[in-house]
Motif scaffolding. Structure first.
Motif, mmCIF file in Angstrom:
data_model
loop_
_atom_site.group_PDB
_atom_site.id
_atom_site.type_symbol
_atom_site.label_atom_id
_atom_site.label_comp_id
_atom_site.label_asym_id
_atom_site.label_seq_id
_atom_site.Cartn_x
_atom_site.Cartn_y
_atom_site.Cartn_z
ATOM 1 N N PHE A 631 1.079 -1.191 0.001
ATOM 2 C CA PHE A 631 -0.067 -0.199 0.069
ATOM 3 C C PHE A 631 1.092 0.920 -0.015
ATOM 4 O O PHE A 631 1.713 1.298 0.855
ATOM 5 C CB PHE A 631 -0.833 -0.514 1.585
ATOM 6 C CG PHE A 631 -1.919 -0.972 1.107
ATOM 7 C CD1 PHE A 631 -1.982 -2.058 -0.155
ATOM 8 C CD2 PHE A 631 -2.926 -1.001 2.216
ATOM 9 C CE1 PHE A 631 -3.629 -2.464 0.012
ATOM 10 C CE2 PHE A 631 -3.422 -1.933 2.250
ATOM 11 C CZ PHE A 631 -4.236 -2.497 1.312
ATOM 12 N N ASP A 632 0.706 2.282 -1.138
ATOM 13 C CA ASP A 632 1.204 3.429 -1.173
ATOM 14 C C ASP A 632 0.777 4.668 -0.301
ATOM 15 O O ASP A 632 -0.492 4.917 -1.037
ATOM 16 C CB ASP A 632 1.937 4.285 -1.890
ATOM 17 C CG ASP A 632 2.497 4.541 -2.137
ATOM 18 O OD1 ASP A 632 2.627 6.056 -1.603
ATOM 19 O OD2 ASP A 632 3.342 4.371 -3.385
ATOM 20 N N VAL A 633 0.719 4.924 0.973
ATOM 21 C CA VAL A 633 0.115 5.962 1.628
ATOM 22 C C VAL A 633 0.384 6.882 0.598
ATOM 23 O O VAL A 633 -0.601 7.968 1.081
ATOM 24 C CB VAL A 633 0.529 5.803 3.059
ATOM 25 C CG1 VAL A 633 -0.384 7.084 3.820
ATOM 26 C CG2 VAL A 633 0.431 4.660 3.840
ATOM 27 N N GLU A 634 0.933 7.470 0.332
ATOM 28 C CA GLU A 634 2.068 9.118 0.064
ATOM 29 C C GLU A 634 1.146 9.171 -1.415
ATOM 30 O O GLU A 634 0.498 10.015 -1.411
ATOM 31 C CB GLU A 634 3.239 8.759 0.173
ATOM 32 C CG GLU A 634 3.876 10.571 -1.038
ATOM 33 C CD GLU A 634 5.657 10.142 -1.260
ATOM 34 O OE1 GLU A 634 5.460 11.384 -1.573
ATOM 35 O OE2 GLU A 634 5.861 9.811 -0.776
ATOM 36 N N LYS A 635 1.038 7.935 -2.022
ATOM 37 C CA LYS A 635 0.291 8.413 -3.505
ATOM 38 C C LYS A 635 -1.383 8.008 -3.256
ATOM 39 O O LYS A 635 -2.131 9.510 -3.697
ATOM 40 C CB LYS A 635 0.012 7.101 -4.406
ATOM 41 C CG LYS A 635 -0.330 6.943 -5.557
ATOM 42 C CD LYS A 635 0.157 8.078 -6.178
ATOM 43 C CE LYS A 635 -0.409 7.621 -8.161
ATOM 44 N NZ LYS A 635 0.082 9.265 -8.903
ATOM 45 N N GLU A 673 5.717 10.273 3.269
ATOM 46 C CA GLU A 673 6.532 10.162 3.248
ATOM 47 C C GLU A 673 7.562 8.950 4.073
ATOM 48 O O GLU A 673 8.803 8.932 4.113
ATOM 49 C CB GLU A 673 7.146 11.631 3.132
ATOM 50 C CG GLU A 673 6.169 11.939 1.646
ATOM 51 C CD GLU A 673 6.480 14.042 2.549
ATOM 52 O OE1 GLU A 673 6.782 14.208 3.546
ATOM 53 O OE2 GLU A 673 6.157 14.420 1.127
ATOM 54 N N ARG A 674 6.842 9.391 5.173
ATOM 55 C CA ARG A 674 7.501 8.480 5.882
ATOM 56 C C ARG A 674 7.555 6.867 6.480
ATOM 57 O O ARG A 674 8.718 6.633 6.281
ATOM 58 C CB ARG A 674 7.359 9.125 7.891
ATOM 59 C CG ARG A 674 7.533 10.899 8.297
ATOM 60 C CD ARG A 674 7.120 11.324 8.823
ATOM 61 N NE ARG A 674 7.701 10.137 10.686
ATOM 62 C CZ ARG A 674 6.797 10.810 11.690
ATOM 63 N NH1 ARG A 674 6.315 11.976 12.063
ATOM 64 N NH2 ARG A 674 7.396 10.173 13.163
ATOM 65 N N VAL A 675 5.974 6.472 5.762
ATOM 66 C CA VAL A 675 5.703 5.364 5.803
ATOM 67 C C VAL A 675 6.884 4.660 4.728
ATOM 68 O O VAL A 675 7.462 3.490 4.989
ATOM 69 C CB VAL A 675 4.625 5.100 5.128
ATOM 70 C CG1 VAL A 675 4.342 3.726 5.532
ATOM 71 C CG2 VAL A 675 3.367 5.197 6.666
ATOM 72 N N ASN A 676 7.239 5.628 3.421
ATOM 73 C CA ASN A 676 7.955 4.942 2.219
ATOM 74 C C ASN A 676 9.522 4.771 2.876
ATOM 75 O O ASN A 676 9.401 4.100 2.051
ATOM 76 C CB ASN A 676 7.313 5.636 1.149
ATOM 77 C CG ASN A 676 6.121 5.512 0.755
ATOM 78 O OD1 ASN A 676 5.551 4.883 0.615
ATOM 79 N ND2 ASN A 676 6.327 6.532 -0.614
ATOM 80 N N SER A 677 9.403 6.000 3.904
ATOM 81 C CA SER A 677 11.285 5.693 4.074
ATOM 82 C C SER A 677 11.183 4.615 4.802
ATOM 83 O O SER A 677 12.386 4.137 4.304
ATOM 84 C CB SER A 677 11.210 7.266 4.642
ATOM 85 O OG SER A 677 12.897 7.445 5.549
#
Length: 788
Positions: A631-635, A673-677
């Motif tokens: 899952f991409d939270v930023e998108k 952004e933090r999740v993807n990092s």
């Protein structure tokens, strides 16, 4: 002492015999003794005689006899190996190492004795060492069992699994499955439906799937009964249509209209109805002739809202072979609810049942479908008086041009059983999380192109999953349900009832639904339409599969078996072929047979079919077997911000305040952004640097992280539902109550409904509700996440 005068002489045979008889003459002690200068000599003749007297035995070694030269070489090689390798290794390595080991062992026992009994502690250390060694060998895929493990470190090697699946995929089996499923009509709840349900259940069992629970539900169903259409023009021409059991729309209701006016309304859009009103066709005692649009139920709802008494649908058909075909599309309506028409929003197992007249899913006016030829016959009568001409060249007819007697009386079953088949593959890690891979099954007729192609693909995928399991000893990280849903043409009752039967468990376990009912081989090329939740946009757009498809990834804008899950905060994805999505001929007709399908399929088409099946397999593998749920939270947040801009534009001059809602979406973008990092850090640490080996503490953190990801959209559901539509609970995504065709019309449904109604206080209240849910969800996500 005097010496003997006799010399030492050789002992002959006679002397020896005399000696043996005891006649030995001793030398006188006085005689001088002299030693012989040379050894005694034997008489050659007697030695030869002695040798001849001995019996010689010969021991013959057959191998050495035949391979004497080779044997000598082997012996020399053994001696050299012993001298130059074995002895030096023993002297320089083995013996010194044994001494060192003995010293270490004594030291080890010495230190162990300070902790306790050295014998017990030594055994404990040995067991620990062996356990760690076995764990490493098993997890690293180095186990020498002669079979590849299909894994890399602690996780599956998807590339290896896909390579095997490409070899193992049996398209002839898929063809046979499709032929059988398409061999009989199978409306929900009929004998044909039961036969195919048993076939699918047997296929699940044969492939080792665990059949889950009792998925038979008693819901409202209806079937073809009596129907008549008689028309008469103002000039006196009479036409009576010959109707059969094929002239039936599932969920159409009983009704009649006598001496009613007949008018053509094209697609029955708002603009079409406005034009009819301008030409004297109000709703009073008028039956409409219309072409099918994408949502027949929406067309009927608009007609009944304007007071029309019935609808006659004209089927597609542009050639002589198709002109007599009848499309039997369902007229179900989902503006306020879905599921069993008599228990919308709750399980049909409860005693609470609505009267049919109170159901919002079932239309209030009767509908009958007719063939293209029959529609053209009616149009000829309408064209005599002309009236309004639409873009397709057909005339509406004059207000007093044609009258019709219209009657429908279907066979109704208030509670009738239909069967969804549900199989499950258990996960090996997070068995409290699962996805659903589903396909609709019931059809008004044989339904080869739709939905049987999707069902046959589902059976092929079941086989591939189980082959991978047996080949590699493989199990996915999380669970997967394979479901053949029944009752899809009757309010999507099978899918909805399955959720409503145990909403809390399913809602907690399932984090994604993949529907393949609309899969197919598009005639225009390898095209794939993917409607999905924004959390999965990047997952499908960034896919680097082995199969090349021209993909159109967009937000969900269609009702289906997935709708009940979407409205309860479960992300969905619908994989469709464009021509099936548009319900092109022969879909919904009895022409949709395996024979017709086979004529269109060549070797290239079956190759594309193979690629399509593998693409779905790869999609499912990544969703259930990737360590991180993709899952991409930023998108997700970025998409919502874009939809908010569209919402602001649609609000016009109402003066609504979106500041609070925009701020919360901005907060979710920062979270994304933090999740993807965090995800990138984990992938670098585990998959790249440690080759797939994950420390146990990090595993626990990843599991908790996955649980938070799967709860994001569930946080954005209002328990009370949307105003006047309690079935729809998702405040961010879902259909609006009024028909809208803009790209963003399936977002912020409660707010958009209020804007369309011009209700500013309700609109502002819905904005506040959405913002509050976003704020609460972000706080819960961060409070439970020390890693993010």
């Amino acid at each position: 002492m005097p010496r003997s005068s006799h010399k030492y002489t050789a002992v002959d045979r006679d002397d020896q015999e005399l000696s043996n008889e005891g006649n030995i003459t001793a030398n006188s002690p006085e005689e001088d003794l002299e030693l012989p200068t040379n050894p005694p000599e034997y008489d050659n003749d007697r030695a030869a005689e002695f040798e001849r007297s001995m019996e010689h035995f010969e021991i013959i070694d057959p191998f050495l006899a035949e391979n004497s030269v080779e044997s000598s070489k082997v012996e020399r090689l053994k001696l050299k190996f012993q001298r130059y390798i074995v002895v030096p290794v023993r002297e320089r390595i083995t013996d010194p190492l044994a001494v060192v080991m003995a010293i270490i062992s004594r030291k080890f026992d010495y230190y162990l004795s300070k902790l306790g009994n050295p014998l017990i502690l030594r055994r404990f250390v040995y067991v620990l060492f062996v356990s760690c060694f076995i764990y490493y060998i098993t997890s690293s895929g180095l186990l020498p069992n002669g079979t590849a493990t299909g894994s890399r470190g602690m996780f599956s090697d998807h590339q290896q699994l896909m390579t095997y699946a490409k070899r193992a995929l049996d398209m002839s089996k898929m063809e046979n499955d499709l032929e059988f499923i398409s061999s009989m009509s199978h409306m929900a709840g009929t004998k044909g439906d039961m036969a195919i349900a048993q076939y699918i259940e047997e296929a699940f069992n044969n492939n080792g799937l665990r059949i889950v629970g009792d998925a038979a539900f008693d819901t409202y169903l209806n079937y073809p009964g009596n129907a008549t259409i008689n028309v008469q023009s103002s000039s006196g021409k009479v036409l009576e249509l010959n109707l059969t059991g094929q002239n039936f729309n599932p969920l159409s209701v009983e009704g009649e209209a006598l001496n009613a006016k007949l008018a053509y309304a094209h697609l029955g859009t708002q603009q079409d109805f406005d034009l009819l009103n301008q030409n004297g066709f109000a709703g009073e005692n008028t039956v409409l002739l219309m072409r099918y649009d994408l949502y027949p139920g929406e067309q009927v709802k608009r007609a009944q809202d304007r007071g029309y008494k019935g609808v006659i649908f004209v089927s597609d058909g542009y050639g002589e072979e198709q002109i007599d075909s009848v499309q039997q599309a369902s007229v179900q309506n989902f503006r306020t609810s879905m599921g069993d028409p008599l228990s919308p929003g709750w399980s049909s197992a409860s005693n609470r049942r609505l009267p049919l007249a109170d159901s919002s899913i079932v239309p209030k006016i009767p509908t009958i479908p007719i063939s293209r030829r029959q529609g053209e016959d009616l149009q000829k009568l309408l064209a005599e008086s002309q009236g309004l001409q639409f873009d397709d060249g057909w005339y509406s007819g004059a207000a007093d041009g044609v009258t019709v007697n219209f009657m429908l009386k279907p066979i109704e079953r208030q509670e009738h059983t239909s069967w969804s088949i549900i199989g499950k593959v258990e996960g090996r890690e997070q068995d409290d999380k699962a996805i659903i891979l589903s396909a609709a099954r019931d059809s008004a007729c044989t339904g080869c192109t739709y939905p049987n192609y999707g069902t046959a693909t589902l059976l092929s995928l079941v086989q591939l999953f189980q082959q991978a399991k047996y080949k590699f000893g493989w199990k996915p990280l999380r669970n997967i349900y394979f479901i053949s849903f029944d009752g899809s043409e009757y309010g999507h009752a099978g899918a909805t009832e399955f959720l409503e039967s145990d909403a809390s468990k399913i809602g907690e376990e399932v984090y994604a639904v993949i529907d393949i009912s609309q899969l197919g081989i598009d005639p225009s090329g390898p095209k794939l339409d993917i409607q999905t939740h924004p959390l999965l946009f990047e997952f499908f757009n960034g896919d680097n599969s082995m199969m090349e498809f021209e993909k159109n990834v967009r937000q969900v804008q269609q009702y289906g078996d997935w709708s009940a899950y979407s409205t309860n905060g479960i992300p969905v994805a619908i994989l469709s072929a464009p021509h099936i999505l548009e319900r092109k001929y022969p879909i919904y007709t009895c022409d949709d047979t395996f024979e017709l399908f086979s004529k269109k399929m060549d070797s290239e088409s079956w190759e594309r079919s193979s690629d399509l099946t593998l693409y779905v397999l790869q999609t499912c593998l990544k969703l259930i077997d990737s360590p991180m749920i993709p899952f991409d939270v930023e998108k997700y947040a970025t998409s919502l911000i874009a939809l908010l801009d569209d919402l602001k534009e649609k609000s016009g001059e109402m003066g609504l305040s979106f500041r609070y809602l925009a701020a919360e979406l901005g907060a979710w973008k920062r979270i994304g952004e933090r999740v993807n990092s965090w995800v990138r850090t984990w992938e670098n640490m585990v998959l790249i640097e440690n080759e797939g080996l994950e420390p146990s503490l990090l595993s626990v953190s990843r599991w908790a992280f996955n649980r938070r990801l799967t709860s994001i959209e569930k946080y954005h559901c209002a328990a009370q539902g949307l105003p006047n539509r309690s079935f729809y609970k998702n405040v961010l995504f879902g259909p609006t109550a009024k028909y809208q065709d803009s790209p963003g019309s399936w977002s912020f449904p409660g707010i958009r409904d209020a804007i369309v109604d011009g209700d500013k206080p309700r609109a502002q209240n819905q904005i506040i509700i959405a913002a509050n849910l976003l704020q609460q969800s972000s706080a819960l996500f961060l409070d439970n996440s020390q890693e993010v």
